[in-house]
Design an enzyme around this catalytic site. Structure first.
Site, mmCIF file in Angstrom:
data_model
loop_
_atom_site.group_PDB
_atom_site.id
_atom_site.type_symbol
_atom_site.label_atom_id
_atom_site.label_comp_id
_atom_site.label_asym_id
_atom_site.label_seq_id
_atom_site.Cartn_x
_atom_site.Cartn_y
_atom_site.Cartn_z
ATOM 1 N N ASN A 11 0.802 -1.233 0.000
ATOM 2 C CA ASN A 11 0.000 0.000 0.000
ATOM 3 C C ASN A 11 0.834 1.283 0.000
ATOM 4 O OD1 ASN A 11 0.740 -0.512 2.635
ATOM 5 N ND2 ASN A 11 -1.235 0.026 3.524
ATOM 6 N N GLY A 42 1.838 -5.701 7.716
ATOM 7 C CA GLY A 42 0.809 -6.422 6.965
ATOM 8 C C GLY A 42 -0.311 -6.846 7.897
ATOM 9 N N SER A 43 -0.962 -7.940 7.549
ATOM 10 C CA SER A 43 -2.152 -8.342 8.301
ATOM 11 C C SER A 43 -1.775 -8.984 9.643
ATOM 12 C CB SER A 43 -2.969 -9.339 7.486
ATOM 13 O OG SER A 43 -2.272 -10.559 7.423
ATOM 14 N N THR A 44 -2.735 -8.960 10.572
ATOM 15 C CA THR A 44 -2.527 -9.597 11.871
ATOM 16 C C THR A 44 -2.354 -11.108 11.693
ATOM 17 O OG1 THR A 44 -3.674 -7.856 13.045
ATOM 18 C CG2 THR A 44 -3.608 -9.997 14.130
ATOM 19 N N VAL A 48 -1.018 -12.816 9.203
ATOM 20 C CA VAL A 48 0.345 -13.154 8.766
ATOM 21 C C VAL A 48 1.370 -12.743 9.834
ATOM 22 C CG1 VAL A 48 2.088 -12.780 6.982
ATOM 23 C CG2 VAL A 48 -0.303 -13.044 6.327
ATOM 24 N N GLY A 49 1.097 -11.636 10.518
ATOM 25 C CA GLY A 49 2.012 -11.184 11.580
ATOM 26 C C GLY A 49 2.198 -12.250 12.649
ATOM 27 N N GLU A 83 3.951 -4.440 12.469
ATOM 28 C CA GLU A 83 2.988 -3.356 12.240
ATOM 29 C C GLU A 83 1.805 -3.993 11.539
ATOM 30 O OE1 GLU A 83 3.502 -0.638 13.538
ATOM 31 O OE2 GLU A 83 5.658 -0.322 13.620
ATOM 32 N N CYS A 99 -3.379 0.952 6.793
ATOM 33 C CA CYS A 99 -3.655 0.263 8.068
ATOM 34 C C CYS A 99 -4.248 1.229 9.091
ATOM 35 C CB CYS A 99 -2.379 -0.374 8.608
ATOM 36 S SG CYS A 99 -0.996 0.763 8.651
ATOM 37 N N GLU A 126 8.202 2.080 14.716
ATOM 38 C CA GLU A 126 8.976 2.556 13.571
ATOM 39 C C GLU A 126 8.849 4.070 13.558
ATOM 40 O OE1 GLU A 126 7.183 0.332 10.284
ATOM 41 O OE2 GLU A 126 8.972 -0.908 10.344
HETATM 42 O O1 LIG Z 1 -0.672 1.363 6.023
HETATM 43 C C1 LIG Z 1 0.203 1.561 6.820
HETATM 44 C C2 LIG Z 1 1.087 2.761 6.899
HETATM 45 C C3 LIG Z 1 0.357 4.046 6.875
HETATM 46 C C4 LIG Z 1 1.208 5.197 7.346
HETATM 47 O O2 LIG Z 1 2.420 5.032 7.569
HETATM 48 O O3 LIG Z 1 0.664 6.289 7.500
#
Ligand SMILES: O=CCCC(=O)O
Length: 497
Positions: A163, A242-244, A246-247, A264, A298, A473
């Site tokens: 994304n 990614g998704s919960t 897969v996380g 994340e 997300c 992050e």
């Molecule tokens: O989709 C996840 C990241 C969105 C963002 O960093 O604002």
């Protein structure tokens, strides 16, 4: 031979369609490749090497060998390389934006905004490199000196989503490279080319070979290749967005080697609007947050709770503003909302809309695929009368579907907002300072937007709680710390032991 692209690059050298390992542009050992599709047309426009688990060992060994040198490079030199990388990405922003648009479907204006956001990370982490510090303790025993030093953890693997393909890579790689770690990136199968272009610029910036590598792979080979990375003994850190679902798998795979992990994960974020809010401010913030990348972030608003006294007024305002969106191909200048990136996005959106209808929800705008268009287009959709039994309440939408719920009291709103396994971001709009403070404390999320729907920035720690993952992050110290170990030194002076 470079394939004929559906757009023109000012710098054609930026189009790279081989993987990047140990400073070399390489095919997968199997020789296989997979297609890259433009979500705005449904057409294949490029391809990339389909690496599998057997390609992992070479990539990790070369990154490990690069790490033996890179960890000794001075933080100032690392910062200078990051700044040079930053400058080159800035110079090539327009080309990169086009690649991002043709991979993700997002409008060019949004792709440019993603690049600006991503550049925040190279810039920020260049500054962080020289500010990594240890500590000195007051010793409890006489004749002792006690201190800590920080050192890079080793080779890191980054499993990144489609994304925000450039921003997510630079958020991870910026922190890793500043800390003195090498990184192997596995881009999403939808978005390998933007990441490879960024790798080309890393090389031009002078970042040594093996420090930043990219292993591309198809949807089919993503699980085995990711597993091989997570299990490799020389990978010391894994970061996943990614998704919960897969996380949790990533966490399990990494637990065997007791690897440090940053996760994340999914959002299902609530967005609360109280009757003392500035409704225009709330509606504009929601427009920007919800329709950004057709709802595929997300941190997007998944559940919008509006106080009952302003519910109808707000729904109307939102409908009016949303009706003005122009859905189209991301490269079209007039487009304000692009397609979703994958056909699965359409299926999920249709399911949620159908389910909302069944539960008595009213679709006041949109509700289906955009008629007469090829590509993965879904209408911006507003559901009023949303209820907790609906699928859309329980799972992240990741598509342009917005559900409006009604509430009477603050307690009710907080309870509904927190009634999810996720805890990434929460947003609220109120002019009441006491309530604002209460909400900040009572909402269960790692990030709280207070009269704003936009809290992502390089200086702001990004990350969730509950099943939205762990680790941070971006932000001061915390992000780089994910790539460091702390070593404690205890020195006995002469005459002591
Ligand atoms: O989709 C996840 C990241 C969105 C963002 O960093 O604002």
């Amino acid at each position: 031979m470079t394939p004929k692209l559906p757009f023109q690059l000012k710098n054609p050298g930026l189009f790279k369609d081989k993987s990047y390992v140990d400073g070399e542009w390489v095919e997968a050992r199997s020789g296989k490749r997979f297609d890259v599709i433009d979500p705005g047309s449904g057409q294949v426009w490029a391809s990339a090497p389909d690496n599998d688990a057997s390609d992992v060992d070479h990539a990790v060994l070369s990154a490990h060998s690069a790490f033996q040198h890179y960890k000794k490079v001075t933080p100032r030199t690392r910062a200078q390389w990051l700044l040079k990388w930053d400058a080159l990405i800035r110079e090539n922003k327009e080309d990169l934006a086009h690649i991002v648009t043709y991979e993700t479907g997002k409008p060019l204006a949004e792709a440019r905004a993603e690049l600006d956001y991503a550049l925040g990370f190279t810039w920020w982490f260049a500054g962080e490199a020289e500010r990594i510090v240890g500590t000195v303790q007051q010793p409890s025993a006489a004749g002792r000196r006690v201190f800590t030093v920080k050192q890079p953890i080793g080779v890191a693997a980054a499993l990144v989503p489609w994304n925000f393909p450039v921003a997510m890579v630079l958020r991870k790689a910026g922190a890793a490279l500043a800390a003195g770690c090498c990184m192997i990136v596995k881009p999403s199968p939808e978005t390998p080319l933007s990441v490879l272009a960024v790798a080309e610029l890393a090389t031009q910036a002078g970042i040594p070979k093996g420090v930043f590598s990219v292993l591309t792979t198809s949807l089919e080979n993503t699980p085995p290749l990711s597993e091989a990375l997570c299990r490799h003994p020389l990978i010391k850190k894994v970061t996943f967005t990614g998704s919960t679902r897969v996380g949790k798998l990533v966490a399990k795979l990494c637990s065997d080697g007791l690897k440090k992990v940053t996760l994340e994960l999914g959002g299902n974020c609530p967005f609360l609007i109280f009757d003392d809010a500035d409704l225009n401010q709330a509606a504009d913030a929601l427009m920007a947050l919800k329709w950004r990348h057709a709802g595929q972030a997300c941190i997007t608003a998944n559940r919008v709770y509006v106080q009952s006294s302003i519910y109808d007024q707000f729904a109307l305002l939102l409908k009016e503003k949303t009706s003005k969106l122009v859905v189209g191909h991301g490269a079209d200048q007039n487009t304000t909302m692009g397609p979703v990136t994958t056909p699965q996005g359409i299926t999920k959106a249709l399911n949620q809309v159908e389910d909302a209808r069944k539960h008595g929800g009213q679709i006041v705008l949109g509700g289906g695929k955009v008629p007469g268009k090829t590509g993965y287009f879904f209408e911006p959709t507003i559901i009023v009368g949303a209820k907790k039994e609906m699928l859309i309440t329980q799972e992240e939408t990741f598509a342009p579907v917005l559900a409006l719920y009604s509430f009477d009291t603050e307690e009710e709103a907080v309870e509904a907002a927190n009634n999810t396994s996720m805890g990434l971001a929460s947003y609220y709009f109120t002019k009441n300072i006491d309530r604002s403070w209460r909400l900040l404390e009572n909402l269960e999320a790692g990030m709280i937007g207070m009269n704003t729907g936009n809290s992502s920035a390089a200086e702001s720690p990004f990350g969730g709680i509950k099943e939205s993952g762990y680790g941070k992050e971006s932000g001061k110290d915390v992000a780089v710390a994910e790539y460091l170990i702390t070593k404690t030194g205890t020195l006995a002076l002469e005459g002591h032991y």
